[in-house]
Design an enzyme around this catalytic site. Structure first.
Site, PDB file in Angstrom:
ATOM      1  N   ALA A   1     -18.753  16.459 -29.066  1.00 56.69           N
ATOM      2  CA  ALA A   1     -17.579  17.144 -28.515  1.00 56.69           C
ATOM      3  C   ALA A   1     -17.465  16.918 -27.018  1.00 56.69           C
ATOM      4  O   ALA A   1     -17.047  17.808 -26.280  1.00 56.69           O
ATOM      5  CB  ALA A   1     -17.649  18.648 -28.815  1.00 56.69           C
TER       6      ALA A   1
ATOM      7  N   SER B   1     -19.663   9.668 -30.921  1.00 54.99           N
ATOM      8  CA  SER B   1     -19.504   9.684 -29.457  1.00 54.99           C
ATOM      9  C   SER B   1     -20.540  10.627 -28.864  1.00 54.99           C
ATOM     10  O   SER B   1     -20.229  11.738 -28.448  1.00 54.99           O
ATOM     11  CB  SER B   1     -18.087  10.113 -29.066  1.00 54.99           C
ATOM     12  OG  SER B   1     -17.767  11.372 -29.637  1.00 54.99           O
TER      13      SER B   1
ATOM     14  N   GLY C   1     -22.684   9.866 -26.301  1.00 58.64           N
ATOM     15  CA  GLY C   1     -23.161   9.400 -25.010  1.00 58.64           C
ATOM     16  C   GLY C   1     -23.299   7.889 -24.958  1.00 58.64           C
ATOM     17  O   GLY C   1     -22.969   7.178 -25.910  1.00 58.64           O
TER      18      GLY C   1
ATOM     19  N   ASP D   1     -22.856   2.433 -14.224  1.00 61.60           N
ATOM     20  CA  ASP D   1     -23.494   3.103 -15.364  1.00 61.60           C
ATOM     21  C   ASP D   1     -24.949   2.693 -15.546  1.00 61.60           C
ATOM     22  O   ASP D   1     -25.765   3.479 -16.034  1.00 61.60           O
ATOM     23  CB  ASP D   1     -22.739   2.777 -16.659  1.00 61.60           C
ATOM     24  CG  ASP D   1     -21.440   3.551 -16.808  1.00 61.60           C
ATOM     25  OD1 ASP D   1     -21.051   4.256 -15.857  1.00 61.60           O
ATOM     26  OD2 ASP D   1     -20.811   3.445 -17.877  1.00 61.60           O
TER      27      ASP D   1
ATOM     28  N   HIS E   1       7.721  23.435  -3.313  1.00 57.06           N
ATOM     29  CA  HIS E   1       8.164  24.332  -4.375  1.00 57.06           C
ATOM     30  C   HIS E   1       9.442  23.777  -5.007  1.00 57.06           C
ATOM     31  O   HIS E   1      10.353  23.344  -4.301  1.00 57.06           O
ATOM     32  CB  HIS E   1       8.464  25.720  -3.803  1.00 57.06           C
ATOM     33  CG  HIS E   1       9.069  26.658  -4.809  1.00 57.06           C
ATOM     34  ND1 HIS E   1       8.312  27.274  -5.776  1.00 57.06           N
ATOM     35  CD2 HIS E   1      10.360  27.055  -5.007  1.00 57.06           C
ATOM     36  CE1 HIS E   1       9.122  28.034  -6.520  1.00 57.06           C
ATOM     37  NE2 HIS E   1      10.353  27.913  -6.071  1.00 57.06           N
TER      38      HIS E   1
END
Length: 468
Positions: free
Chosen positions: A185, A272, A274, A315, A447
């Site tokens: 999750a 999924s 990791g 990574d 705004h």
């Protein structure tokens, strides 16, 4: 033998950005990358080819379909007979990927980065340079940057193949699965589960952890889970999977939940859980490149490995596996090599989940701040009190500010709601300068905009929200 100042192994966000920045700084630069898509070289790594970019393209397409089905009528727009052409949707996704991966190839040419297609392997050191096998051709480089990225972590009980897929396979289903199982999750599971749910799949998410989005702020996680369950995503937490069996028709998963054994049947199963560092074929062992116990390349604060002249980023060194983190490391390292003060502030890297509602945060959660012994104050403001959100018809969620009670320094900001992926940037900018919640509160916001919710949350930290 060709000789380069900088040779980058890997053409993903870390690698290609490092190569471009190095070339901008005057280094003779090359990049070797083995990624292929549809049998052709394709720069950009996982992110551009089978990750960030194609998933966001499908998320956008599927959200448009769902909004047309469920929300247009509220705006007085009546649509009948709406249907999806999955082939065309996937074709659009592929076209987006083609444009961006082709863009990286163009940027290499523009910046005079030599591109090799194939594997890059460390061979030996000769004098003050490294010899690298770049797609079958030996070249020399004074500085070698390892940016080989990561690969999906497989579940031993359910190796990838057939009806069991990782993120790449989940982006290429040829038809919408009737029953879709998702193990994990996290970001990938939530995003891809959302895509196929919107297109008609019944989605069941199995998570080993005892709770939902435990890395996020508790309040954000609770709100997000509530919204996803309203949409029809079914969550099961604290599960232990004991068996995964495939046949021609689908996948059967056996798991234990609350001490009861459950069997579930799915047409497709996305795993999924990791990602793991990708060093296969790099030649790390042959040259003595040090890896840690999990297989990540060991580096110091300047991305230097144990071998002189070899560096690593992205990574493959661990930490937050995010494309923008990897890109910043690529820039920082290239600038360090040029004698500049490259730096990455890991404390304020933004996290985003591109579901609906979106989820974004940067800095410490309230719990993390308290666990560090800090006295904190918080402010929270809902999108339901914001004119632009009401005009859009999407008032879900809120923004939460966490600040130091003594100094007012912004410690973290957490969001769940419409377009929060675009709102987190201003918070990161203020946190980069060590700003306070008052700095955020006193900044004039146009705004009506969604960004006014960020301002009001900062005001709420001092109990002076104006519109609540």
């Amino acid at each position: 033998m060709d000789s380069f100042d900088v040779l980058v192994i890997g053409g993903g966000p870390a690698g290609y950005v490092a190569a471009i920045r190095a070339a901008q700084l005057g280094f003779k630069t090359a990049c070797v990358d083995a990624f292929e898509r549809n049998g052709k070289p394709s720069l950009g790594g996982t992110c551009l080819n089978v990750g960030c970019i194609p998933s966001k393209a499908l998320l956008d397409s599927s959200e448009k379909y769902e909004v047309m089905q469920h929300d247009f009528a509220e705006h007085g727009i009546n649509v009948q007979g709406a249907s999806i052409d999955l082939g065309k949707m996937l074709g659009r996704k592929a076209a987006v990927v083609d444009k961006l991966t082709g863009g990286v190839a163009y940027l290499f040419k523009k910046n005079k980065v030599t591109s090799f297609h194939g594997l890059g392997r460390l061979v030996r050191r000769e004098g003050d340079a490294w010899v690298v096998d770049a797609a079958g051709t030996e070249v020399q480089a004074k500085h070698v940057i390892v940016a080989t990225g990561s690969s999906p972590r497989a579940l031993p009980l359910a190796p990838f193949g057939g009806h069991v897929v990782e993120n790449g396979g989940a982006l290429a289903f040829e038809q919408v699965p009737g029953q879709l199982g998702v193990i994990g999750a996290g970001v990938i599971g939530l995003e891809l589960g959302s895509v196929w749910r919107r297109l008609g799949a019944q989605v069941t998410v199995l998570e080993a952890l005892p709770g939902f989005l435990m890395a996020a702020d508790d309040a954000v996680a609770r709100e997000a889970q509530k919204q996803f369950q309203k949409q029809g995503l079914a969550f099961h937490f604290g599960v232990q999977i004991s068996k995964v069996e495939q046949d021609e028709g689908g996948v059967t998963v056996t798991y234990t939940e609350k001490e009861q054994e459950v069997t579930a049947r799915f047409d497709k199963l996305i795993v999924s859980i990791g990602r793991v560092p990708h060093t296969a074929g790099l030649g790390a062992e042959a040259v003595g490149l040090a890896l840690d116990e999990r297989g990540f390349v060991k580096v110091d604060h300047h991305y230097r490995t144990n071998l002189e002249g070899i560096y690593a980023i992205g990574d493959v060194i661990g930490g937050a596996m995010l494309a923008h983190k990897a890109e910043e490391e690529g820039v920082a390292l290239a600038e360090m090599l040029a004698g500049q003060a490259g730096h990455v502030n890991y404390d304020v890297i933004p996290w985003v989940i591109y579901t609906s509602p979106e989820i974004a945060w940067a800095g410490l959660t309230e719990k993390q701040a308290k666990d560090k012994g800090l006295q904190v104050k918080t402010g929270q403001f809902p999108f339901s009190a914001n004119g632009r959100a009401l005009g859009h018809g999407d008032p879900r969620g809120f923004v939460k500010v966490v600040a130091d009670a003594a100094t007012d320094k912004l410690l973290g900001v957490h969001m769940v709601g419409p377009n929060v992926s675009e709102l987190i940037g201003e918070v990161v900018a203020i946190m980069e300068f060590g700003g306070s919640s008052e700095d955020l509160a006193r900044t004039v916001h146009a705004h009506p905009t969604l960004s006014e919710v960020v301002k009001e949350a900062a005001l709420a930290a001092d109990k002076r929200a104006l519109h609540m």
